[in-house]
Design an enzyme around this catalytic site. Sequence first.
Site, PDB file in Angstrom:
ATOM      1  N   LYS A 149       0.867  -1.181   0.000  1.00  0.00           N
ATOM      2  CA  LYS A 149       0.000   0.000   0.000  1.00  0.00           C
ATOM      3  C   LYS A 149       0.905   1.233   0.000  1.00  0.00           C
ATOM      4  O   LYS A 149       0.952   2.003   0.963  1.00  0.00           O
ATOM      5  CB  LYS A 149      -0.908  -0.021   1.239  1.00  0.00           C
ATOM      6  CG  LYS A 149      -2.053  -1.030   1.158  1.00  0.00           C
ATOM      7  CD  LYS A 149      -3.220  -0.565   0.299  1.00  0.00           C
ATOM      8  CE  LYS A 149      -4.012   0.546   0.973  1.00  0.00           C
ATOM      9  NZ  LYS A 149      -5.117   1.016   0.089  1.00  0.00           N
TER      10      LYS A 149
ATOM     11  N   ASP B 157      -0.591 -12.829   4.907  1.00  0.00           N
ATOM     12  CA  ASP B 157      -1.481 -13.665   5.715  1.00  0.00           C
ATOM     13  C   ASP B 157      -2.876 -13.660   5.104  1.00  0.00           C
ATOM     14  O   ASP B 157      -3.493 -14.710   4.896  1.00  0.00           O
ATOM     15  CB  ASP B 157      -1.510 -13.124   7.150  1.00  0.00           C
ATOM     16  CG  ASP B 157      -2.408 -13.947   8.058  1.00  0.00           C
ATOM     17  OD1 ASP B 157      -2.348 -15.184   7.965  1.00  0.00           O
ATOM     18  OD2 ASP B 157      -3.178 -13.353   8.838  1.00  0.00           O
TER      19      ASP B 157
END
Length: 350
Positions: free
Chosen positions: A187, A244
Amino acid sequence: MPTLLLLPGDGIGPEVTAQVRRVAERIMPELTLETRLFGGCSFDDLGTPLTDEALALARASDAVLMGAVGGPKWATAPRHLRPEAGLLNLRSGMGVFANLRPALCFPALADASTLKREVVEGLDIMIVRELTGGVYFGQPRGVETLPDGQRRGVDTQVYTTSEIERVSRVAFELARGRRNKVTSAEKSNVMETGLLWREVVTALRARDYADVTLEHMLADNTAMQLVKNPRQFDVILTDNLFGDILSDEAAQLTGSLGMLPSAAIGVAGSPGLYEPIHGSAPDIAGQGVANPLAAILSFAMALRWSLGRADLADRLTGAVESALSGGARTRDLGGSLGSGEMGDAVLACL
Ligand code: NAD
Ligand code: IPM
Ligand code: MN
């Protein structure tokens, strides 16, 4: 004699690692198997989720295979004594910074996914997740009470250039042996670590991997693209937290979370840590119905990456594929086999 340390753990962990044991004893009889308590069961019996002795043995073994840890029983234990804290300490204590999570849709399972066959058929993605840094380990962290009585929780996302570089190197090397493309997900539009991540990956590629195609993709878009058109991806390189989440999402493309194995590796020559990516599944634990294939395929990864037996890894993966082609299905895959019966099916194909 090579040694494999088994850490069955909690919930369905012991149920799936029991099948790994059967497969390991059959396929590689010369492998010495050790077993230790780990996670919640270790906390209950020994007062800590990861004993110094278990960590020392993990470091001294050729490979470590764990089932899963955690569960509601330990949800109120102090953070540093929770099963999950033991797992983070094991990963950092073993120095396994690169977590390989292959999302492979076996032909026989193309209809088992909740996504359409034409979307997932032939899927072969390798997610490379950074495993010993980021928000999982960053300081400061904690919950404090403010003067006005409110509580304030803090986690810190932090990455250094060397941490980004060493895991990126693993991704580029893997891509060279595959379809030669790395998608780096972060990001960078909102996070400082994301921006650094993008810069470091770009510079490393220019320096050492100019032959590999590199694409940058914001992590939220990556999550969407994974369900829209997952076959556009070859290697996905990402941080600890995004890795994850994206890997659980990718697991469902393969038919079930019970299918996705993983290998965590560190510097060359050090033992790897192999684990199914699923958890202890408290909702089905104790029933003998968990899918053991993610654990069995994790053992196949151990054979390939730590035990120097790529030949046996291929044989075992082939046996899993044959069992599935023959119709073997646990409940999560729409069938009715128990964990032991799925183990039987794989052994029969070996
Ligand atoms: P989970 O992965 O345990 O379960 C999510 C869902 O997937 C459940 O419905 C479960 O029944 C199903 N599932 C998972 N593995 C399966 C298998 N092999 N066969 C069939 N179905 C399977 O995730 P959760 O419920 O969010 O977490 C439960 C506990 O596990 C938590 O304490 C969590 O911290 C822990 N956890 C541990 C690990 C690990 O040890 N590596 C990984 C993830 C979660
Ligand atoms: C995983 C798990 C672990 C993680 C937890 C249990 C610490 O979800 O291996 O995917 O978040 O890394
Ligand atoms: Mn997870």
